[in-house]
Structures are given as C-alpha cells and as structure tokens.
Design an enzyme around this catalytic site. Structure first.
Site, mmCIF file in Angstrom:
data_model
loop_
_atom_site.group_PDB
_atom_site.id
_atom_site.type_symbol
_atom_site.label_atom_id
_atom_site.label_comp_id
_atom_site.label_asym_id
_atom_site.label_seq_id
_atom_site.Cartn_x
_atom_site.Cartn_y
_atom_site.Cartn_z
ATOM 1 N N LYS A 116 0.731 -1.305 0.120
ATOM 2 C CA LYS A 116 0.197 0.136 -0.014
ATOM 3 C C LYS A 116 1.040 1.395 0.009
ATOM 4 C CE LYS A 116 -3.485 -2.670 0.001
ATOM 5 N NZ LYS A 116 -3.919 -3.279 -1.317
ATOM 6 N N LYS A 157 -2.960 2.157 9.199
ATOM 7 C CA LYS A 157 -3.491 1.129 8.188
ATOM 8 C C LYS A 157 -1.990 0.043 7.989
ATOM 9 C CE LYS A 157 -6.154 3.523 5.239
ATOM 10 N NZ LYS A 157 -6.615 4.079 3.755
ATOM 11 N N LYS A 236 -17.287 -3.149 3.129
ATOM 12 C CA LYS A 236 -18.511 -2.637 2.460
ATOM 13 C C LYS A 236 -19.804 -3.764 2.669
ATOM 14 C CE LYS A 236 -15.007 -1.722 -1.077
ATOM 15 N NZ LYS A 236 -14.465 -1.944 -2.023
ATOM 16 N N ARG A 291 -7.783 -7.278 -8.645
ATOM 17 C CA ARG A 291 -8.656 -8.602 -8.826
ATOM 18 C C ARG A 291 -9.901 -7.982 -9.176
ATOM 19 N NH1 ARG A 291 -11.650 -7.202 -4.171
ATOM 20 N NH2 ARG A 291 -9.916 -6.405 -2.435
ATOM 21 N N VAL A 294 -15.716 -7.933 -5.257
ATOM 22 C CA VAL A 294 -17.081 -8.749 -4.797
ATOM 23 C C VAL A 294 -18.206 -7.919 -5.399
ATOM 24 C CG1 VAL A 294 -18.539 -9.008 -2.819
ATOM 25 C CG2 VAL A 294 -16.186 -9.389 -2.453
#
Lengths: 452, 146
Positions: A116, A157, A236, A291, A294
């Site tokens: 990141k 993070k 989410k 990727r 979802v």
C-alpha cells in the site's frame, strides 16, 4: 481461448467465474476443501479436486495443492476470484513458471499495488492526489511525530493489508501508542506482516472506486465508478453505480486518473482504483485492487458488460472488443451483501445450516449465491452468502426493486443481514443519496440512542 | 490409527445403538477406518440386553459377532501417485504385510516427491490408485487390514 480453467476459490465467486467459463465454452475445474465437498461450485464444475482440509491455509491458500490440481487435470489457466490467492504476486509467479496462465495482472503489478505504501508513492508519481501520510512503514516514534505534523485525526493502516484489518482511527495523541500496538498485532495476524503506515483521516468521505479493464496491447478503459460508502468497520455492505455524488465531469477526471495509474504500472486485466472523495469534491487515491471485486456485478448491470468474461478473454490474449466511448450508463444498480451475520448482535458471524431458502426474482433482480436448502455454512470462511443486485432505470426504481426483493428473500436457519438492508432502503438519507463512510456508524448510534 | 481396544469400544457402542432393532449388518466408515459388523442368526436369537452391554469378544473366537475392519491409507497431498521405487518395482503389492510407517508410494506435487507412508500395520487388501494417476487430498490409495 483457454481449454480448461481451474477456479481457485469457493462460494459465490467460484460459481460466478464458472458461469463465465461455461458461456465461453471453456471447461472448468473446481477445487475444494473437505467441508466444501457438497458445494455448488463442486457440483456444477466439469471436474473437481479436493485440495485439503477446512483451514484455508491448508487448502484454498495452498499454492502447491492448487498448482498440482491444475497439473493433474490439465488446466491451462487459473482464475483466482477474490480473496485467498487473488492478490498474491508469488502465486501469479508460480503459475507463470508452471506454464499456467494466471487470470489477472502481472506479478509485478500485483506486487507494486499490493504494497500500500509503495502503491501510494507510485500514484503520487503518476500525478494522482494522495492523502497526506507517512512515506512507508513507521515506528512508534516516527508515528507520533508525523501525527503531530498532519494533525489528528489520523488513520493507521497495515502495509500489506486491505478489508479493514489492521486499521485504526486515532483522534488524539493519548490513544496513539495503544492503537499502533493493536494495529500491528492485527496486521501480523491477518497478513503475516506487522508493518503499518499512517495517514491523515478525512472526515465523512465517500468511498468511490473506478472499475478498469486493460488488455495486453495497453488499451485501458474505465467502466465508471461504484460508490461503496455504506461500510461497517471498513467492510462494504452496499454498493451502487453510478455514485449519487459523481457527475459527468468528476467521473471523467477520476477515470482519467485511474487509467494513468494503471498505465504507470503496466496494468493488464480487471482492476479497481479506490478513491476517497471529501465533502468538497476533491478525490484522493486510496489503493488499487488487482482482482475482480465482490461488487463487480453493480458495474456489470449498469453498463451491460460481463467483467469476468472480459478478464478471461484478456488473459487469453484477446483485445478489449469495445472502446470507452461505447460505454453507456444504462440505469442504476445497487448491491446488498447478504451475510450470515446477526445485525441484532453486533453483526457476529453465524455459521450453521440453512433450513429454507427463497431466492427473489422478477424484473431487474440478480442474485449471486452458492446457498441452497440444507446447505451448511462452514465456520472456516467468510460470512458472505449472497449478493442481491437490483437494477432500475434510475436510482429510485433500483431502490424500490431492492426493497421488494429483500422482502422476497427468505433465508431460514441462520440470521442474515437482510433485515438490516431493509432498514437502510427505507432510510431517508440513503434514499436522498446523503451517505458517507460514516453513514452506518452514525445511523447505528442514532438507532441505539433512540432505543434506550 | 486405531488400537484393537478402541475398535472394540466402538463396536460396543454400535451394538448398543443396534440393540432392539432387527438390523443384521452394518458398515461404519470415517476418514481412517471402516468397520463392518454382521450379526449371525445365533447372535440375533441369543441376543439380549445384557449380552450387548458387555465388551465384545475378539474376532474368530466362539463369538457370535464377526468384525471386519479395514483402514484406508489416504493421500495427504494433491499430485501424481507413483507406486514404484527407484528400482522400478512396486513398493507394495496386494497381500504384503506392511508396518506402520512403511513407504507405500510417492505423490509428486510441483516436481517435489512426497513420501506416502502407512499409518497402520497390516495386510494390504487392495490398491485403489493406478501408477502415475492424479490423486486429490484425502483420496484413499490402499486398503489395509490391521
């Protein structure tokens, strides 16, 4: 085109990928752990291979077992889905070495975007706005210094992270030290890497992400944005496209930025660039997911494309068969993630047996799920059991369809988030599109306070 | 692997479940073992509550209950099964008596040859996977009668 694709995943996404393969005339190999033997992805695949016991580290995360499964079945490509090995650069490399095509970007692009802190510095170099923060991992001393410079609140993070694990918001200097400690522990546990970094925390932002497709010739197109502001602890829960907060001009700017980053790292296949939008419409690069997401069906419904099929075509060397100018916003799409979690009980996960199911249908409704009556939800994996997607000619119609589909959706035997989503669909602020990543927290607090 | 004592414990449990039913034959199987119980007519006739509650006598005695037990040797790997050793001869054949820990074959996973060893001592009853065929995790390779 490939002859046989091994799907290195489980649950709804394994089925989703399998559907794309079948429509492309490609044979499929399912892999599964022992407790997943009765799963639908095993049932509907042309071939299946048991790759280990229930614990994901010994099955869905076992690179030797998955590669072996591809070798003994003669699969010429592997689709990793999301989660598990989907963003593991080493896995993509091993596939390459074993002459099996990895359906995704290059190991180099995965590695660069997966770190990141490195991703942020690359984004900065590509001219994207980034949130002020530390350059790379920090120790306690540097964290304290940097927090003072940026001003509280700050967010901690995990360098190797995602999905909210290892994240901590710190509002004052007294909390910093213990928050760093907890974040490091979480990061170590989740990613086997305790490195953490820190950023200025933007209050009440929206989470808006740009869906990209890039082929091997360097052609890169964006498929508009998804608004994923409805989150609980950085997970989410509801996603939609287009975003109520993004107009045509902002969309073009964000799309341009996302493509710029993709080109900077030589990105191919499907990817998502996540941004935070502040209350003044400024957008900041957060991270890139290398990727399929979802929430990809939201975009699929909204622009009328099949992202997974495009992934497979691109990986097999085919060019993207359309140009960005052809992309139209056909309407509005919303997705609700149905999890086997108890909203009445702090969303605690609830493995168990599903004793009855009614899947909703009718105009504009899509359900991506792997559940069926008598399906036993294993305790080893995540709690997502279905994705309910509603499409309408505008946001109002999409919400109306979602509401009635949630009513039709019956899952017996385990608690689910269906009732929670019904509450959100009735919420005036949601209906008016007034959301932020703080939306849920505020609503839950208001709900709790109102109740006591 | 299971000891004889544990087999009898389990057989005893199974018999207590069967007690009062007219089941004459039962096969119970899990990851490691397979037990088949056949009630001979005399056992069924003579059977009363107290008899079934007692631990069962060993097989082949004057007993009225026959116990057949065989155990699978399963592949702990995903890959290609190889039956032969370096000399090109099969490592085990049907009828061989093997020790616990005996090498019965290899599974090659990404060019690494992994040993497959028997978890039990006993006689090889059958070989279930052909040489150079793929095996999945947990797939039975041999049946062994302890």
């Amino acid at each position: 085109m490939f002859k046989k694709v091994l799907i290195a995943n489980r649950g709804e996404i394994a089925l989703r990928v399998m559907r794309a393969c079948k429509e492309l005339g490609v044979r499929t190999v399912a892999v599964h752990s022992e407790p997943d033997v009765d799963s639908l992805h095993v049932r509907f695949a042309d071939e299946d291979v048991c790759i280990g016991p229930g614990a994901a580290t010994d099955s869905y995360l076992s690179i030797p077992n998955i590669i072996s499964a591809a070798q003994i079945t003669g699969a010429d490509a592997i689709h990793p889905g999301y989660g598990f090995l989907a963003e593991n650069a080493h896995f993509a490399e091993v596939c390459e070495e074993c002459k099996i095509r990895f359906i995704g970007p290059s190991p180099d692009a995965i590695r660069k975007m997966g770190d990141k802190a490195l991703a942020k510095s690359i984004a900065k170099k590509a001219g994207l706005n980034t949130i002020p923060g530390t350059d790379g991992a920090v120790d306690d001393e540097k964290a304290a210094r940097e927090a003072k410079r940026m001003g509280f609140p700050v967010i901690i993070k995990a360098s190797a992270g995602g999905g909210g694990k290892g994240m901590r918001v710190v509002t004052n200097p007294d909390e910093l030290k213990s928050a760093l400690q907890i974040a490091r522990l979480e990061a170590e546990k989740a990613f086997k890497n305790s490195d953490i970094y820190m950023e200025k925390y933007i209050e009440n932002p929206r989470h808006v992400e740009i869906q990209l497709l890039a082929d091997n010739s360097g052609k890169t197109v964006h498929l508009n944005e998804r608004d994923c502001s409805i989150q609980r602890r950085h997970q989410k829960l509801i996603e939609e496209s287009p975003s109520p907060a993004v107009d045509e001009k902002l969309r073009a700017k964000m799309g341009w930025s996302a493509k710029k980053l993709a080109r900077e790292v030589g990105y191919t296949n499907a990817g998502t660039v996540e941004f935070l939008i502040d209350q003044n419409g400024n957008y900041f690069f957060m991270e890139m997911n290398t990727r399929v997401q979802v929430e990809h069906p939201v975009t699929e419904m909204c622009v009328g494309l099949d992202i997974v099929k495009e992934q497979i075509r691109i990986a097999s060397g085919e060019p993207i068969p359309f140009s960005e100018r052809d992309i139209r916003i056909l309407g509005h799409a919303i997705e609700c993630r149905i999890n086997a979690e108890d909203p009445e009980n702090d969303f605690s996960a609830f493995p168990g047996k599903i004793t009855g199911v009614n899947i909703p249908g009718g105009p504009g409704i899509r359900v991506d799920t792997h559940i069926y009556t008598e399906y036993e939800i294993p305790s080893y994996y995540d709690s997502l059991i279905a994705k309910l997607i509603a499409f309408g000619r505008d946001r109002r119609e999409a919400i109306a369809r979602m509401s009635r589909a949630l009513e039709e959706f019956v899952i017996e035997g385990v608690p689910t988030t269906i009732s929670f989503h019904q509450m959100i669909m009735r919420d005036e602020d949601f209906i008016e599109g007034r959301t932020s990543t703080k939306f849920l927290e505020e609503k839950m607090n208001a709900f709790k306070n109102g109740r006591t | 692997m299971i000891s004889n004592e544990r087999i009898f414990e389990r057989v005893d449990k199974i018999l207590s479940i069967l007690d009062g039913t007219d089941v004459s034959e039962i096969e119970v199987e899990n990851n490691f073992e397979k037990v088949k119980i056949v009630m001979t007519p005399s056992a069924m006739e003579a059977g009363d509550d107290t008899e079934y509650a007692e631990p069962m006598p060993p097989v082949n005695g004057e007993g009225q209950v026959e116990v057949f037990s065989s155990i699978y040797v399963k592949s702990p790997f995903v890959g290609v099964f190889h039956r032969t050793g370096n000399d090109g001869k099969p490592l085990v054949n049907v009828g061989d008596v093997i020790d616990k820990g005996a090498l019965i074959g290899y599974v090659s996973t990404m060019n690494i040859r992994n040993n497959v060893v028997s978890e039990v001592k006993g006689k090889v009853v059958s070989i279930l996977v052909e040489d150079n065929h793929g095996v999945e995790y947990g797939q039975p390779i041999l049946t062994v009668e302890p």
